[in-house]
Design an enzyme around this catalytic site. Structure first.
Site, PDB file in Angstrom:
ATOM      1  CG  ASP A  59      -1.860   1.118   1.392  1.00 58.45           C
ATOM      2  OD1 ASP A  59      -1.723   2.039   0.628  1.00 58.45           O
ATOM      3  OD2 ASP A  59      -2.680   1.152   2.094  1.00 58.45           O
ATOM      4  CE1 TYR A 151      -4.507  11.079 -12.396  1.00 63.19           C
ATOM      5  CE2 TYR A 151      -4.119  12.656 -14.435  1.00 63.19           C
ATOM      6  CZ  TYR A 151      -3.768  11.433 -13.996  1.00 63.19           C
ATOM      7  OH  TYR A 151      -3.114  10.399 -14.452  1.00 63.19           O
ATOM      8  CB  THR A 188      -3.870   1.887 -18.718  1.00 62.88           C
ATOM      9  OG1 THR A 188      -4.535   3.359 -18.651  1.00 62.88           O
ATOM     10  CG2 THR A 188      -2.556   2.363 -19.355  1.00 62.88           C
ATOM     11  N   PRO A 189      -6.232  -0.095 -18.237  1.00 65.16           N
ATOM     12  CG  PRO A 189      -5.977  -2.132 -17.239  1.00 65.16           C
ATOM     13  CD  PRO A 189      -5.347  -0.924 -17.898  1.00 65.16           C
ATOM     14  CD  GLN A 252      -3.162  20.699 -29.991  1.00 61.07           C
ATOM     15  OE1 GLN A 252      -3.962  20.823 -30.814  1.00 61.07           O
ATOM     16  NE2 GLN A 252      -3.318  19.797 -29.046  1.00 61.07           N
TER      17      GLN A 252
END
Length: 252
Positions: A59, A151, A188-189, A252
């Site tokens: 963990d 995130y 990815t998953p 960009q």
């Protein structure tokens, strides 16, 4: 065999980018310990990959587990040259809809986990005569997204933590380099689950591709190839760098 004789420790190694890195490192001659929270899956993956792979349950938010597991990994590997911090989670919420509980969970896995890996990974890599810490960040650690409040913050933290660790190791003379990798959407998953849970998965996937000038989403092999380079002696002059793998998105 660019990584022959190099012992490697990879978090989140049971799936996604961690698994992709494990495969690539093995092909280049490394011995690999994969760590993951999912014990059953981790053992299956290690058995599939062969006798140069060992699994340890971890963990990444627990400092006591990091200390114990890195000691076990060093004993099994003999010497630890590379640590890949790949474990991470994601959810898509703007700042107003992000709960404090979700925020703290994101920081615990994505940022605290990398901090603990760096903190406790330096010493065994130094004992090996030097090597590389590779932190999986994201293009979302460089550019913002309206629905990626937690995130963005966690991956931005990984970006600058990496630079601090790199400077610390260089000035202390540990022989340890530290760099971050910043992919955009990768097959990815995690990305598959996000796409599958939208109202129109086909349209969502097309929209992701449309954002990337090169015209496709990334593959785990793209990220793994960069990780191999950063783990190899070819990158001996590279530290504190952010390696952007986004198909031109951020240009960009």
């Amino acid at each position: 065999m660019r990584l022959s004789g190099k012992g490697t420790f990879i978090t989140g190694g049971a799936s996604g980018l961690g698994f992709g890195c494990a495969e690539a490192f093995l092909k280049e001659g490394a011995r690999v310990v994969i760590a993951d929270l999912d014990k059953e899956k981790g053992k299956r993956v290690a058995d599939t990959l062969g006798d140069r792979v060992h699994f340890l349950k971890l963990d990444v938010t627990r400092e006591d587990e990091w200390i114990s597991v890195l000691q076990q990994a060093e004993e099994w590997l003999g010497t630890l040259h590379t640590l890949v911090n790949s474990a991470g989670i994601a959810f898509f919420l703007d700042v107003e809809n992000t709960s404090l509980e979700d925020w703290r969970r994101m920081m615990a896995v994505n940022l605290d986990g990398v901090f603990l890996g760096c903190k406790h990974g330096i010493a065994p890599i130094e004992r090996a005569g030097g090597g590389s810490i590779i932190n999986l960040s994201s293009v979302s650690g460089i550019i913002g997204g309206a629905n990626l409040a937690a995130y963005n913050a966690s991956k931005g933290g990984v970006r600058l933590l990496t630079k601090s660790v790199a400077l610390h190791c260089a000035r202390k003379g540990t022989g340890v380099r530290c760099n971050s990798i910043h992919p955009t959407f990768v097959q990815t998953p995690m990305v598959d689950d996000f796409v599958a849970n939208t109202r129109n998965p086909e349209r969502t996937r097309a929209a992701l591709v449309e954002q990337i000038p090169i015209g496709r989403i990334g593959q785990p092999e793209d990220v793994a190839a960069m990780a191999v380079y950063l783990a190899s002696d070819e990158s001996s002059f590279v530290t504190g760098a952010e390696m952007v793998l986004d198909g031109g998105l951020s240009a960009q």
